[in-house]
Design an enzyme around this catalytic site. Structure first.
Site, PDB file in Angstrom:
ATOM      1  CD  GLU A 114      35.402  16.860   6.012  1.00  0.00           C
ATOM      2  OE1 GLU A 114      34.370  17.542   6.194  1.00  0.00           O
ATOM      3  OE2 GLU A 114      35.376  15.636   5.805  1.00  0.00           O
TER       4      GLU A 114
ATOM      5  CD  GLU B 252      43.132  18.761   6.888  1.00  0.00           C
ATOM      6  OE1 GLU B 252      43.299  17.700   6.226  1.00  0.00           O
ATOM      7  OE2 GLU B 252      42.478  18.807   7.932  1.00  0.00           O
TER       8      GLU B 252
END
Length: 344
Positions: free
Chosen positions: A310, A168
């Site tokens: 991420e 994310e």
């Protein structure tokens, strides 16, 4: 919106077959530690005594958060779209680690407050240009939350392969995740908040007070999907939908850090059997993640002091999944190697 149906992976006959396959390898019983339980888990997920890793992928969902208006982040909101540009330019840590480990990387605009236009490598599933400020209003309408979940389900359904990792990007999303964690675990807000992208101790205390006031403001909200819509993010909702569909398809779910696990908290409230499909990549250095993992009775594979997000922890853990299935498939047995077994 139909919620995917997820069955438990429990299977006594297959479990016994996997135990025999693992225990008959040329090693002392249990000597490969967590790799043995990981191999067994993957076999049960895939319903086979010969588990494999095929076409692993990571979905990175990006979205903005209205709650940044409360001063809960050390970085401005523009960093969300700027980091998406960095992903597309192959310049972020997740790009490096995904390429290194042969992982297909998919970047999804779930709700970034920026117009990217048509872009190669960007999956446009923007539901809205970010959420509202949950200090005042629900972050999403019920319709927006449902749309995000459905987009996530569709993305997971279209993926080839049998391993899906989740990542994310979204300035302010540690605040949303901490609020979800508090509501879904019952732990005090003070045990859920952390420094995020680098808040001072005063900043962390401010974040805590913002969440506590918001929780009081929305005191009547308790059902999982209502909690998600009220306190979550579009990228978190889309992740939760993707997780539910991936588990329904009997894929291994590679769970990253604090934000990703907050999405799983929601998914697990809706379909508890989803936890059978989850491999927890690492324990984040973000305050609260260890308590999330404890709440889920999860054993993370790595502890590297990561707090980047991420999906980086998932990418770094993938070689351990390869190792787990490879020893089952390629290591000699005592019989085939003509090695004497332990005396009775």
């Amino acid at each position: 919106m139909p919620i995917p149906s997820i069955s438990s992976t429990a299977n006594d006959n297959l479990s016994a077959a996997l135990d025999r396959a693992i225990n008959n390898k040329t090693k002392p019983l249990g000597s490969l530690g967590m790799l043995e339980s990981l191999a067994k888990q993957i076999g049960l997920i895939q319903n086979t005594a010969a588990p494999s890793i095929q076409d692993p992928a990571i979905l990175v969902f990006a979205g903005d958060h209205g709650v940044v208006a409360e001063g809960v982040s050390a970085y401005p909101q523009d960093v969300t779209w700027q980091m998406v540009e960095n992903f597309l330019a192959q310049g972020a840590a997740i790009n490096v680690f995904a390429k290194q480990n042969g992982i297909a990387l998919h970047v999804v605009d779930a709700g970034v407050n920026h117009d990217f236009g048509p872009r190669d490598g960007l999956l446009d599933r923007k539901v809205a240009p970010g959420t509202r400020n949950f200090a005042n209003d629900p972050a999403m309408t019920a319709a927006q939350c449902a749309a995000a979940l459905e987009h996530g389900m569709a993305l997971a359904a279209d993926l080839p392969g049998n391993v899906v990792g989740f990542g994310e990007m979204g300035i302010g999303n540690t605040t949303a995740a901490a609020a979800l964690m508090h509501k879904l675990t019952g732990l005090p807000v003070a045990q859920c908040v952390g420094a995020g992208t680098g808040l001072s101790s005063e900043g962390v205390l401010h974040k805590q007070r913002v969440i506590e006031a918001a929780v009081e403001h929305h005191a009547a909200i308790n059902e999982p999907l209502d909690v998600l819509a009220t306190f979550g993010g579009l990228e978190i909702a889309m992740m939760a939908g993707a997780m539910l569909k991936a588990a329904e398809r009997h894929k291994v779910l590679l769970i990253d850090g604090f934000i990703v696990t907050s999405a799983l908290l929601v998914a697990a409230k809706i379909q508890p059997a989803i936890l059978d499909y989850c491999v927890f990549a690492h324990c984040s250095d973000e305050s609260g993640h260890r308590r999330m993992l404890d709440h889920l009775h999860a054993r993370p594979l790595l502890q590297l002091g990561l707090r980047l997000g991420e999906g980086t922890g998932g990418a770094l853990a993938l070689p351990l999944l390869h190792a787990a299935v490879n020893f089952v498939g390629q290591m000699a047995t005592f019989e085939s190697a003509q090695v004497s077994e332990k005396s009775a």
